[in-house]
Design an enzyme around this catalytic site. Structure first.
Site, mmCIF file in Angstrom:
data_model
loop_
_atom_site.group_PDB
_atom_site.id
_atom_site.type_symbol
_atom_site.label_atom_id
_atom_site.label_comp_id
_atom_site.label_asym_id
_atom_site.label_seq_id
_atom_site.Cartn_x
_atom_site.Cartn_y
_atom_site.Cartn_z
ATOM 1 N N SER A 156 0.853 -1.203 0.000
ATOM 2 C CA SER A 156 0.000 0.000 0.000
ATOM 3 C C SER A 156 0.878 1.239 0.000
ATOM 4 O O SER A 156 1.982 1.229 0.555
ATOM 5 C CB SER A 156 -0.883 0.024 1.247
ATOM 6 O OG SER A 156 -1.573 1.254 1.339
ATOM 7 N N TYR B 123 -1.384 0.339 10.388
ATOM 8 C CA TYR B 123 -1.465 -0.270 9.050
ATOM 9 C C TYR B 123 -0.245 0.150 8.224
ATOM 10 O O TYR B 123 0.387 -0.674 7.546
ATOM 11 C CB TYR B 123 -2.762 0.214 8.390
ATOM 12 C CG TYR B 123 -3.023 -0.275 6.989
ATOM 13 C CD1 TYR B 123 -3.349 -1.609 6.734
ATOM 14 C CD2 TYR B 123 -3.000 0.612 5.906
ATOM 15 C CE1 TYR B 123 -3.628 -2.037 5.435
ATOM 16 C CE2 TYR B 123 -3.287 0.189 4.609
ATOM 17 C CZ TYR B 123 -3.592 -1.137 4.386
ATOM 18 O OH TYR B 123 -3.875 -1.562 3.110
HETATM 19 N N1 LIG Z 1 -8.881 -0.969 -0.834
HETATM 20 C C1 LIG Z 1 -7.900 -0.079 -0.705
HETATM 21 O O1 LIG Z 1 -8.119 1.157 -0.736
HETATM 22 C C2 LIG Z 1 -6.485 -0.554 -0.575
HETATM 23 C C3 LIG Z 1 -5.461 0.392 -0.726
HETATM 24 C C4 LIG Z 1 -4.132 -0.019 -0.626
HETATM 25 C C5 LIG Z 1 -3.846 -1.350 -0.394
HETATM 26 N N2 LIG Z 1 -4.853 -2.249 -0.229
HETATM 27 C C6 LIG Z 1 -4.467 -3.650 0.005
HETATM 28 O O2 LIG Z 1 -4.927 -4.387 -1.097
HETATM 29 C C7 LIG Z 1 -5.125 -5.753 -0.712
HETATM 30 C C8 LIG Z 1 -6.464 -6.221 -1.257
HETATM 31 O O3 LIG Z 1 -7.508 -5.468 -0.665
HETATM 32 P P1 LIG Z 1 -8.883 -5.148 -1.407
HETATM 33 O O4 LIG Z 1 -8.976 -3.675 -1.548
HETATM 34 O O5 LIG Z 1 -9.015 -6.025 -2.592
HETATM 35 O O6 LIG Z 1 -9.929 -5.481 -0.277
HETATM 36 P P2 LIG Z 1 -10.935 -6.690 -0.056
HETATM 37 O O7 LIG Z 1 -11.736 -6.927 -1.299
HETATM 38 O O8 LIG Z 1 -11.662 -6.358 1.208
HETATM 39 O O9 LIG Z 1 -9.960 -7.921 0.145
HETATM 40 C C9 LIG Z 1 -9.316 -8.230 1.333
HETATM 41 C C10 LIG Z 1 -9.273 -9.731 1.363
HETATM 42 O O10 LIG Z 1 -8.457 -10.185 2.428
HETATM 43 C C11 LIG Z 1 -9.068 -11.382 2.899
HETATM 44 N N3 LIG Z 1 -8.598 -11.668 4.248
HETATM 45 C C12 LIG Z 1 -8.547 -10.806 5.285
HETATM 46 N N4 LIG Z 1 -8.040 -11.429 6.362
HETATM 47 C C13 LIG Z 1 -7.777 -12.710 5.968
HETATM 48 C C14 LIG Z 1 -7.255 -13.840 6.634
HETATM 49 N N5 LIG Z 1 -6.898 -13.784 7.923
HETATM 50 N N6 LIG Z 1 -7.114 -15.004 5.941
HETATM 51 C C15 LIG Z 1 -7.494 -15.073 4.638
HETATM 52 N N7 LIG Z 1 -7.998 -14.023 3.952
HETATM 53 C C16 LIG Z 1 -8.133 -12.864 4.623
HETATM 54 C C17 LIG Z 1 -10.548 -11.090 2.858
HETATM 55 O O11 LIG Z 1 -11.269 -12.293 2.904
HETATM 56 P P3 LIG Z 1 -12.858 -12.302 3.228
HETATM 57 O O12 LIG Z 1 -13.503 -11.524 2.101
HETATM 58 O O13 LIG Z 1 -13.212 -13.740 3.199
HETATM 59 O O14 LIG Z 1 -12.999 -11.651 4.558
HETATM 60 C C18 LIG Z 1 -10.644 -10.375 1.517
HETATM 61 O O15 LIG Z 1 -10.796 -11.311 0.482
HETATM 62 C C19 LIG Z 1 -4.978 -5.773 0.802
HETATM 63 O O16 LIG Z 1 -3.679 -6.234 1.123
HETATM 64 C C20 LIG Z 1 -5.095 -4.317 1.200
HETATM 65 O O17 LIG Z 1 -4.389 -4.044 2.395
HETATM 66 C C21 LIG Z 1 -6.165 -1.882 -0.321
#
Ligand SMILES: NC(=O)c1ccc[n+]([C@@H]2O[C@H](COP(=O)([O-])OP(=O)(O)OC[C@H]3O[C@@H](n4cnc5c(N)ncnc54)[C@H](OP(=O)(O)O)[C@@H]3O)[C@@H](O)[C@H]2O)c1
Length: 248
Positions: A141, A154
């Site tokens: 991130s 975070y």
């Molecule tokens: N969205 C943003 O603005 C943003 C910005 C920068 C970086 N990121 C990073 O991008 C990555 C993807 O996020 P996203 O935006 O695609 O969000 P997302 O759709 O909410 O995906 C997060 C995923 O992590 C899974 N997860 C969380 N804890 C877990 C665990 N203990 N074991 C297995 N799976 C787990 C969740 O599973 P469940 O659905 O089953 O709970 C979900 O599929 C993350 O690393 C996040 O930190 C996001």
């Protein structure tokens, strides 16, 4: 990008992971999809098969559970074979105030966003045949680029991950193992459901396309969308006497 290939996705129900995987399914890639929830993973597997993947299997587990990561990684590799690509997409956005009040919440945030991710990577690389090509793609991130008052738990976890991946990339420079770090800015995914959306928000699909391009071009670090590179370069270089006054 050569196809077909075998892609292991940790956190496969992530919106960004799905967007990337859908594009790779269209090139004939096969998948092992790992995550917390079997129903959500099965829906992702159906979608990838409909998008062209010859195979998409699922495995459910808590990836942040530090116990037995090495054994579970060996089991996944035994079941699927050595993957050609690994995408690590799981993570959680913790509440900063709660993390400062409740140290168990802070520990969980560090474990899910950094400690477990680093251990999964070490376990997946351990004893891997040195000549086997691998693209290891990890979603970090922009929050890891500079510690900020509003989200430094975070940010520290993602920053630690960034240092870890930088060192790993240097170790593997010139080998068939490529380390790709993706640094999204704000993305309109379930993770940010509670946040009001503004002009800087990107779609998961746009980030998925950026990841495909980064892997094809052999980039080590990619900001997604690209303009976050500019924003973060400014934020990283702000002198302390200015930075300390900002409320970001
Ligand atoms: N969205 C943003 O603005 C943003 C910005 C920068 C970086 N990121 C990073 O991008 C990555 C993807 O996020 P996203 O935006 O695609 O969000 P997302 O759709 O909410 O995906 C997060 C995923 O992590 C899974 N997860 C969380 N804890 C877990 C665990 N203990 N074991 C297995 N799976 C787990 C969740 O599973 P469940 O659905 O089953 O709970 C979900 O599929 C993350 O690393 C996040 O930190 C996001």
């Amino acid at each position: 990008m050569s196809a077909p290939c075998r892609i292991l996705v940790l956190g496969a129900s992530s919106a960004m992971a799905q967007a990337y995987a859908r594009r790779r399914a269209a090139t004939g890639a096969s998948f092992l999809l790992v995550g917390l929830n079997a129903t959500r993973l099965a829906a992702v597997a159906d979608d990838l098969r409909a998008s062209g993947a010859p195979a998409a299997e699922i495995a459910t587990m808590d990836l942040a559970d530090l116990a037995g990561i090495e054994t579970r990684a060996a089991d996944l590799r035994g079941r699927f074979g050595e993957p050609d690509e690994v995408l690590i997409a799981y993570g959680e956005l913790p509440d900063q105030a709660e993390s400062e009040r409740d140290l168990d919440a802070a520990r969980h945030a560090f474990e899910v966003n950094f400690v477990s991710v680093a251990l999964w990577i070490l376990a997946l690389l351990k004893d891997r045949p040195p000549q086997a090509p691998l693209a290891l793609i990890t979603i970090g991130s922009v929050a890891g680029d500079r510690g900020r008052a509003s989200n430094f738990v975070y940010g520290a976890a993602k920053g630690g991950l960034d240092r870890f991946l930088e060192g790993l990339a240097q170790k593997h420079a010139g080998t068939p193992v490529r380390i790709v770090t993706v640094k999204p800015g704000f993305v309109d995914s379930p993770m940010t459901d509670a946040i009001a959306k503004g002009a800087l928000f990107a779609s998961p699909d746009a980030v998925g396309a950026d990841i495909v391009r980064a892997v094809e071009k052999g980039r080590r670090v990619v900001y997604a969308p690209w303009f976050w590179w500019v924003i973060m370069a400014i934020i990283r270089n702000l002198p302390w006497f200015v930075f300390r006054r900002l409320r970001i």
